[in-house]
Design an enzyme around this catalytic site. Structure first.
Site, PDB file in Angstrom:
ATOM      1  N   GLU A 294      35.021  17.486  18.374  1.00 40.16           N
ATOM      2  CA  GLU A 294      34.280  16.723  17.370  1.00 40.16           C
ATOM      3  C   GLU A 294      35.298  15.853  16.644  1.00 40.16           C
ATOM      4  O   GLU A 294      36.262  16.361  16.079  1.00 40.16           O
ATOM      5  CB  GLU A 294      33.577  17.657  16.388  1.00 40.16           C
TER       6      GLU A 294
ATOM      7  N   CYS B 109      33.499  15.259   7.975  1.00 39.56           N
ATOM      8  CA  CYS B 109      33.251  14.485   9.194  1.00 39.56           C
ATOM      9  C   CYS B 109      31.948  13.701   9.100  1.00 39.56           C
ATOM     10  O   CYS B 109      31.729  12.764   9.869  1.00 39.56           O
ATOM     11  CB  CYS B 109      33.229  15.405  10.407  1.00 39.56           C
TER      12      CYS B 109
END
Length: 524
Positions: free
Chosen positions: A265, A302
């Site tokens: 990720e 994120c």
């Protein structure tokens, strides 16, 4: 209280490796703290061989036994008490309130996977019984289910020292699937990682699990991570971090004689689109919500919203500018992040087509950055790919479009992202067009909300097209994360005694199975 000794843990053995020394850093005091030494190739080899040995036993444990183990890990994390929170806060400056919530999420993830594997349906058992007299060719008995893949390397993240680090979601899902885990601890919070290693070591002893099921390798630099991914025992990698870091691991894994998957990720700017009429009606409230999302965690999420896309609106611009300026400055996690943000802000400030609306100082060495908003035209944004790069910190870019058509053009030109948000109560036709585009660009589309905050539940999708994730079909959050670390195995014409319990005729686990096309818990 556990004494922090600056150690790594290999299959239950605490070691002080001979490699380069490093220290964790206290962002509040701007001073070094706990001292550690880096692991190297010898420690990788020891951990890998221990994991390989443990895999032969652990992979065959039943779901209930693994479930008890995962629940015990959660119990042992909670038993660390305030020490875990206080040590982590000193290494990250995330605050005790935030860390208390993140500890709850971390233990909740472990318990959710415990429930999942105890139930057993996650293995997706399919059975098609034989038809020996079928013409012209007899049909064989075929049965299929998911099985663990082998030892997994997990790289801890700096921004979520609990939920995405040593015993975070990647470790929890890999263990749940029946795989040993070797964690490469993040050097920004090594003392926190050491405490977590004590928690799982205690759970391993209580549950009589093979010690090689978990190792923690502490270290500075890229060589340790590269050696871990290259090791032939490792069968998959879980990573949360930068695009550069994830891409490097992907390249190493692909270059192996036996390539392996890397579930990374990576970067994301998480665009937020606001319809023109909606912005006119809700300018101040949307600015308030956006400001809170940008500043949350000092922008070190994120899912932080890196751009907002709409038409020109003076009320919105003024409100966003003032709210970001007035919001308290937060702490950055470590000096490396601070230096990168300082360089990024300087570059943005010097860009000829960007305007820093609330210009503020960010002194060298400071750990508390300004909450910044920049502005540019959609025309300039579309012409300059550098404007769509992630800036890790409390920074967002207001992309001003001429009309709805240009908003759609911005959406169509985006790379892969974790999320996209749409506010369009007064612009539903535009919302439909945006959804058509955005579902091809992101893993999660949010209506009338903000991207920060990732609910841990079976319906969650935390991943997106590259470069947000290396594998767009996977999720690193929620029940679906477990299938990253398992693969389907089919058994043809196999005697009942040799089959895994999930595929046996009597269905001793009592799970739902797809038998000859029908979902049932009945035996055969």
């Amino acid at each position: 209280m556990i004494e922090i000794k600056g150690q790594s843990c290999i299959a239950g053995n605490w070691i002080t490796p001979p490699g380069r020394s490093f220290q964790s850093f206290n962002p509040y005091k701007r001073e070094s703290m706990y001292s550690f030494a880096s692991c190297g190739a010898d420690e990788v080899e020891r951990a890998a061989r221990a994991a390989e040995s443990a895999f032969h036993i652990y992979r065959n444990l039943d779901g209930k036994s693994i479930g008890v183990f995962l629940n015990t890990i959660a119990d042992e994390i909670e038993a660390l008490g305030d020490q875990l929170l206080e040590v982590c806060d000193s290494e990250t400056a995330l605050g005790l309130a935030r860390l208390t919530g993140e500890r709850g999420r971390t233990c909740g993830q472990l318990r959710a996977f415990a429930e999942l594997v105890t139930r057993g349906e996650w293995v997706q058992a399919h059975i098609d019984t034989a038809i020996p007299d079928r013409a012209p060719v007899p049909k064989p008995d075929l049965r299929r289910m998911m099985r663990p893949i082998g030892p997994v390397a997990v790289f801890g993240a700096s921004n979520f020292p609990f939920a995405f680090s040593t015993l975070g979601g990647d470790t929890a899902s890999a263990l749940a699937a029946g795989n040993p885990v070797i964690v490469k601890g993040h050097p920004a919070h090594p003392a926190t990682s050491e405490l977590f290693a004590h928690a799982i070591a205690r759970a391993i002893k209580k549950c009589d699990i093979p010690a090689g099921v978990f190792s923690l390798l502490q270290g500075l630099g890229n060589e340790l991570g590269a050696d871990l991914v290259k090791h032939p025992v490792i069968q998959a990698v879980g990573f949360t971090g930068s695009e550069n870091g994830g891409r490097a691991l992907m390249d190493i894994a692909a270059a192996r004689p036996q390539p392996i998957p890397v579930y990374a990720e990576m970067g994301s700017i998480n665009p937020l689109f606001v319809g023109p009429n909606t912005l006119q009606a809700q300018a101040e409230s949307i600015a308030t919500g956006l400001s809170g999302s940008v500043c949350m965690g000092t922008g070190q999420f994120c899912t932080s919203p890196g751009i907002v896309v709409s038409v020109a609106n003076e009320v919105f611009e003024a409100s966003l500018k003032s709210q970001l300026s007035e919001a308290p400055r937060g702490y950055l996690l470590n000096p490396q992040i601070a230096a990168s943000l300082q360089a990024a802000l300087e570059s943005l400030n010097n860009h000829p087509h960007l305007e820093w609306l609330n210009r503020a100082d960010f002194e060298a060495g400071s750990m508390t950055p300004p909450n910044a908003v920049f502005k540019t035209s959609a025309r300039n944004f579309l012409a300059d790919e550098t404007m769509s790069r992630e800036v890790f910190g409390p920074v967002t870019l207001y992309v001003v479009c001429e009309n709805e058509a240009q908003m759609l053009e911005v959406a169509e030109n985006l790379k892969g992202n974790l999320t996209a948000s749409v506010h369009a109560d007064e612009d539903m036709e535009l919302a439909g067009k945006l959804y058509d585009v955005l579902e091809q660009k992101v893993g999660r589309v949010i209506y009338n909300g903000y991207p920060t905050g990732v609910e841990v539940c079976p319906s969650q999708q935390h991943g997106g097209p590259y470069p947000a994730s290396s594998v767009s079909t996977s999720t690193s959050v929620g029940a679906g994360a477990i299938v990253r670390f398992a693969r389907f195995v089919a058994y043809q014409g196999t005697p009942d005694a040799l089959l895994p319990d999930a595929l046996k005729n009597a269905n001793p686990l009592g799970i739902y199975r797809l038998v000859n096309g029908a979902l049932t818990t009945q035996g055969i």
